[in-house]
Design a protein around this motif. Structure first.
Motif, PDB file in Angstrom:
ATOM      1  N   LEU A  81      40.645   1.311 -21.851  1.00 44.62           N
ATOM      2  CA  LEU A  81      39.353   1.104 -23.132  1.00 44.62           C
ATOM      3  C   LEU A  81      38.804  -0.621 -22.434  1.00 44.62           C
ATOM      4  O   LEU A  81      40.073  -1.350 -22.027  1.00 44.62           O
ATOM      5  CB  LEU A  81      39.533   0.812 -24.373  1.00 44.62           C
ATOM      6  CG  LEU A  81      39.493   2.241 -25.359  1.00 44.62           C
ATOM      7  CD1 LEU A  81      39.996   2.000 -26.002  1.00 44.62           C
ATOM      8  CD2 LEU A  81      39.255   3.318 -24.353  1.00 44.62           C
ATOM      9  N   ASP A 100      42.471   8.401 -18.082  1.00 38.92           N
ATOM     10  CA  ASP A 100      41.078   8.137 -18.184  1.00 38.92           C
ATOM     11  C   ASP A 100      40.908   6.531 -18.031  1.00 38.92           C
ATOM     12  O   ASP A 100      42.000   5.783 -18.534  1.00 38.92           O
ATOM     13  CB  ASP A 100      40.492   8.959 -19.325  1.00 38.92           C
ATOM     14  CG  ASP A 100      38.918   9.395 -19.102  1.00 38.92           C
ATOM     15  OD1 ASP A 100      38.005   8.776 -18.459  1.00 38.92           O
ATOM     16  OD2 ASP A 100      38.804  10.658 -19.806  1.00 38.92           O
ATOM     17  N   LEU A 102      37.755   4.582 -20.452  1.00 39.00           N
ATOM     18  CA  LEU A 102      36.097   4.448 -20.814  1.00 39.00           C
ATOM     19  C   LEU A 102      36.030   2.794 -20.947  1.00 39.00           C
ATOM     20  O   LEU A 102      36.308   2.111 -21.596  1.00 39.00           O
ATOM     21  CB  LEU A 102      37.281   5.511 -22.014  1.00 39.00           C
ATOM     22  CG  LEU A 102      37.401   6.856 -22.059  1.00 39.00           C
ATOM     23  CD1 LEU A 102      37.130   7.460 -23.877  1.00 39.00           C
ATOM     24  CD2 LEU A 102      36.306   7.423 -21.324  1.00 39.00           C
ATOM     25  N   GLU A 103      34.305   2.554 -20.849  1.00 35.56           N
ATOM     26  CA  GLU A 103      33.985   1.366 -21.108  1.00 35.56           C
ATOM     27  C   GLU A 103      33.369   1.505 -22.293  1.00 35.56           C
ATOM     28  O   GLU A 103      32.509   3.362 -22.571  1.00 35.56           O
ATOM     29  CB  GLU A 103      32.761   1.669 -20.255  1.00 35.56           C
ATOM     30  CG  GLU A 103      33.363   0.947 -19.114  1.00 35.56           C
ATOM     31  CD  GLU A 103      31.536   0.458 -17.559  1.00 35.56           C
ATOM     32  OE1 GLU A 103      32.250  -0.593 -18.098  1.00 35.56           O
ATOM     33  OE2 GLU A 103      31.369   1.128 -17.674  1.00 35.56           O
ATOM     34  N   PHE A 106      31.648   3.258 -25.991  1.00 35.63           N
ATOM     35  CA  PHE A 106      32.195   4.953 -26.441  1.00 35.63           C
ATOM     36  C   PHE A 106      31.730   5.293 -26.817  1.00 35.63           C
ATOM     37  O   PHE A 106      31.588   5.127 -27.983  1.00 35.63           O
ATOM     38  CB  PHE A 106      32.931   5.178 -25.552  1.00 35.63           C
ATOM     39  CG  PHE A 106      34.132   4.117 -26.325  1.00 35.63           C
ATOM     40  CD1 PHE A 106      34.695   4.872 -27.773  1.00 35.63           C
ATOM     41  CD2 PHE A 106      34.664   3.132 -26.397  1.00 35.63           C
ATOM     42  CE1 PHE A 106      35.443   4.223 -28.261  1.00 35.63           C
ATOM     43  CE2 PHE A 106      34.993   2.870 -26.704  1.00 35.63           C
ATOM     44  CZ  PHE A 106      36.111   2.840 -28.349  1.00 35.63           C
ATOM     45  N   ASP A 110      34.016  11.374 -28.323  1.00 36.70           N
ATOM     46  CA  ASP A 110      33.792  11.459 -26.938  1.00 36.70           C
ATOM     47  C   ASP A 110      35.783  10.947 -27.141  1.00 36.70           C
ATOM     48  O   ASP A 110      36.163  11.650 -25.831  1.00 36.70           O
ATOM     49  CB  ASP A 110      33.345  10.743 -26.807  1.00 36.70           C
ATOM     50  CG  ASP A 110      32.013  11.376 -25.731  1.00 36.70           C
ATOM     51  OD1 ASP A 110      31.207  12.200 -26.468  1.00 36.70           O
ATOM     52  OD2 ASP A 110      31.061  10.435 -24.987  1.00 36.70           O
ATOM     53  N   LEU A 111      36.253   9.594 -27.432  1.00 38.01           N
ATOM     54  CA  LEU A 111      37.417   8.720 -27.130  1.00 38.01           C
ATOM     55  C   LEU A 111      38.109   9.694 -27.705  1.00 38.01           C
ATOM     56  O   LEU A 111      39.153   9.929 -27.380  1.00 38.01           O
ATOM     57  CB  LEU A 111      36.739   7.087 -28.192  1.00 38.01           C
ATOM     58  CG  LEU A 111      38.705   7.109 -27.834  1.00 38.01           C
ATOM     59  CD1 LEU A 111      38.798   6.918 -26.881  1.00 38.01           C
ATOM     60  CD2 LEU A 111      38.926   5.383 -28.766  1.00 38.01           C
TER      61      LEU A 111
END
Length: 161
Positions: A81, A100, A102-103, A106, A110-111
């Motif tokens: 993250l 994965d 993730l930015e 979010f 989805d997370l």
């Protein structure tokens, strides 16, 4: 620790608490860690689940923690993250084996969906390893002649051949 957990590693207490609450609302068991160092001090190779790792932390950053985990043989999927990520950083993490990247910001679901996929991936990996160990154990019990017959059967020959 046999129960799969989502390990949250973030130096921001508010983020840790928010993620823990989010995961629990979707029945994902989790444990939060205040730093990469604290997580590494407790890490055990038999843990199951996944790791949600913040990139930017005081002290050891997420990439350094990830490198240390890889050096120890970590098999848990790692989800990064970041609020300050860039494309080369994401590509580097994924090439190094991250599950994965993730930015922030979010979408919550989805997370959680990514975490559930990571836990499922780890569960499948663990089951595959158990099956392989069982097969290897059974193969080790074969006599030399039984082993020779097994090799021929696996090559497509009939047992009587």
């Amino acid at each position: 620790m046999n129960t799969p957990l989502a390990h949250i590693v973030d130096d921001d207490e508010a983020i840790r608490d928010a993620l823990a609450w989010l995961f629990r609302t979707r029945a994902v068991e989790c444990r939060a860690w205040e730093s990469g160092e604290a997580f590494l001090d407790a890490w055990q190779p038999d843990w199951r689940g996944c790791i949600v790792l913040d990139i930017r932390m005081h002290g050891m950053n997420g990439l350094e923690c990830f490198d240390a985990l890889n050096a120890r043989g970590n098999a848990l999927p790692v989800i990064f993250l970041t609020g300050h990520g860039d494309v080369p950083m994401a590509v580097g993490a994924l090439k190094a084996g991250a599950f994965d990247f993730l930015e922030k910001p979010f979408k919550d679901n989805d997370l959680v969906d990514v975490v559930l996929r990571a836990i499922d991936s780890d569960t499948r990996r663990h089951a595959s390893q158990a099956t392989q160990a069982d097969i290897a154990g059974r193969m080790g019990l074969l006599t030399p002649r039984e082993h020779e017959v097994m090799q021929r059967v696996l090559a497509g020959k009939f047992n009587k051949v």
